[in-house]
Design an enzyme around this catalytic site. Structure first.
Site, short mmCIF file in Angstrom:
data_model
loop_
_atom_site.label_atom_id
_atom_site.label_comp_id
_atom_site.label_asym_id
_atom_site.label_seq_id
_atom_site.Cartn_x
_atom_site.Cartn_y
_atom_site.Cartn_z
N HIS A 199 -47.97 5.98 12.48
CA HIS A 199 -48.67 6.73 13.52
C HIS A 199 -50.18 6.51 13.50
CE1 HIS A 199 -45.41 9.45 14.84
NE2 HIS A 199 -44.95 9.28 13.61
N CYS A 224 -43.33 5.22 16.66
CA CYS A 224 -42.27 6.02 16.05
C CYS A 224 -41.13 6.24 17.05
CB CYS A 224 -42.85 7.33 15.52
SG CYS A 224 -41.76 8.16 14.35
N GLU A 253 -52.24 7.26 15.82
CA GLU A 253 -52.94 8.38 16.49
C GLU A 253 -53.21 9.53 15.54
OE1 GLU A 253 -49.80 7.76 16.66
OE2 GLU A 253 -48.72 9.68 16.55
#
Lengths: 78, 222
Positions: free
Chosen positions: B193, B85, B195
Site C-alpha cells: 500500500h 491490494c 498510499e
C-alpha cells in the site's frame, strides 16, 4: 420461480495449485486424534435455482470460478 | 491533472488514496462504483479494501461493477491505472493483468511493513523511483500470494513486467512478486500500500512518489 432446476456447482483449486486451507485442515485433523488423513482439498459448493441450465456453463466461466486457479463441474440435481 | 479513485461497497483505502493523490499535487476525484462514468480523469487508482465483502473471491464481484466498463476501455486505450491490494485483485479478475492472488501460504492475514525493491521505472506509477531502489511499504492482506502458470511467470520476467519485488516474502508469492504491469505498461497492480506511506503523519512518505510519478509521466507527454 416456476419449474426451477436445482443445479449444484463444485469449484475447487486446480490440481497442483497450492491449497493452504486444505493443508491447514490436514495438519489440524491429527491434532484432534484423527489419523490416516493423506490429503485434504477445500473447494466451494454453489447451489443455484435456474429456469434453464443453458447458461450455467457461462456463469461458471465468467463468475463462479476463476479459470486461472480453479476448476469446476456442475450438475442438475433436480 | 485529475486522478480518479474508485469506490466500491467495502473499499476502505479510498480515502487514503484520495489523500495521497492530493498530496502528490493532483485533483482527487471519487468514482462511484454504480456510475459508468470516469469523470474525465487522467488516471485511475483502484484502492484496497474488501469490495463486496470479498464474497466468492476477492475482486470477483467488483469486476462487474458499472464503473468497470469505462475503466477497462480507459486501460485498454493506454490510460494509467493502478490497482492496490484489493484493487490489484480486481484488475486480475477483470483480466487487465494476468494471473491471480491466492491465499497467503501461512494461512494468516499479514499486516506489517515489508522491504521491497523497485524493479522497473518505465511505468507511469514508478517513474520517479530509481531502478533497484529499496523502499519499505505496508502490506495488509489475506490473499496476496501471486500465482500464474509457468509460461506467464516466464513471460513477465522476460518482458520486465515485474515492477515490485519483496525482499522479504510475506505470503508465498511466486518469484517474490509484489507488483506487475500489463504488456503496454500503463496498468500496474501492487499488493503493498503506497498510499499508507504518503504522509509524514503516517511515519513515512516512501509511497508518495507512486502518485507523483503519474503526474511526472503525464507532464512528460504534454
Amino acid at each position: 420461480m416456476k419449474n426451477a432446476l436445482k443445479v449444484r456447482v463444485l469449484v475447487r483449486p486446480k490440481r497442483g495449485i497450492l491449497d493452504p486451507q486444505g493443508e491447514a485442515v490436514k495438519r489440524a485433523l491429527p491434532a484432534l486424534g484423527f489419523s490416516g488423513v493423506g490429503a485434504v482439498h477445500i473447494g466451494r459448493l454453489i447451489e443455484l435455482e435456474v429456469e434453464s441450465a443453458d447458461e450455467v456453463e457461462g456463469m461458471c466461466r465468467r463468475l463462479l470460478a476463476n479459470p486461472t486457479t480453479e476448476e469446476y463441474e456442475w450438475e442438475v440435481v433436480s | 491533472m485529475r486522478i480518479g479513485v474508485t469506490v466500491f461497497p467495502g473499499s476502505n483505502c479510498d480515502r487514503d488514496a484520495l489523500h495521497a493523490v492530493e498530496r502528490a499535487g493532483a485533483t482527487p476525484v471519487e468514482l462511484w462504483h454504480a456510475e459508468a462514468e470516469l469523470k474525465a480523469v487522467d488516471a485511475v487508482v483502484v484502492p484496497g479494501g474488501f469490495s463486496y465483502g470479498d464474497y466468492l473471491r476477492p475482486g470477483a464481484i467488483a469486476r462487474f461493477a458499472k464503473v468497470m466498463g469505462p475503466l477497462e476501455e480507459f486501460a485498454k486505450g493506454g490510460g494509467p491505472v493502478l490497482g492496490v491490494c484489493n484493487g490489484f485483485q480486481v484488475l486480475l479478475e477483470a483480466h487487465l493483468l494476468p494471473g491471480a492472488l491466492l491465499r497467503n501460504t501461512g494461512m494468516r492475514f499479514v499486516s506489517r511493513r515489508v522491504r521491497t525493491r523497485i524493479e522497473k521505472t518505465d511505468t507511469p506509477w514508478t517513474a520517479l523511483y530509481g531502478e533497484g531502489e529499496t523502499i519499505t511499504l505496508p502490506v495488509a492482506h489475506n490473499e496476496g500470494n501471486y500465482y500464474a502458470d509457468e509460461g506467464t511467470i516466464r513471460e513477465l520476467e522476460e518482458e520486465g513486467r515485474v515492477v515490485l519485488r519483496y525482499l522479504e516474502n510475506p505470503n508465498g508469492s511466486a518469484n517474490d512478486i509484489a507488483g506487475i504491469c500489463n504488456e503496454a505498461r500503463n496498468v500496474v497492480g501492487l499488493m503493498p500500500h503506497p498510499e499508507r506511506v504518503s504522509d509524514p503523519a503516517l511515519g513515512s512518505e516512501e509511497g508518495l512518489r507512486v502518485f507523483r510519478s503519474v503526474l511526472a509521466a503525464a507532464g512528460a507527454k504534454v
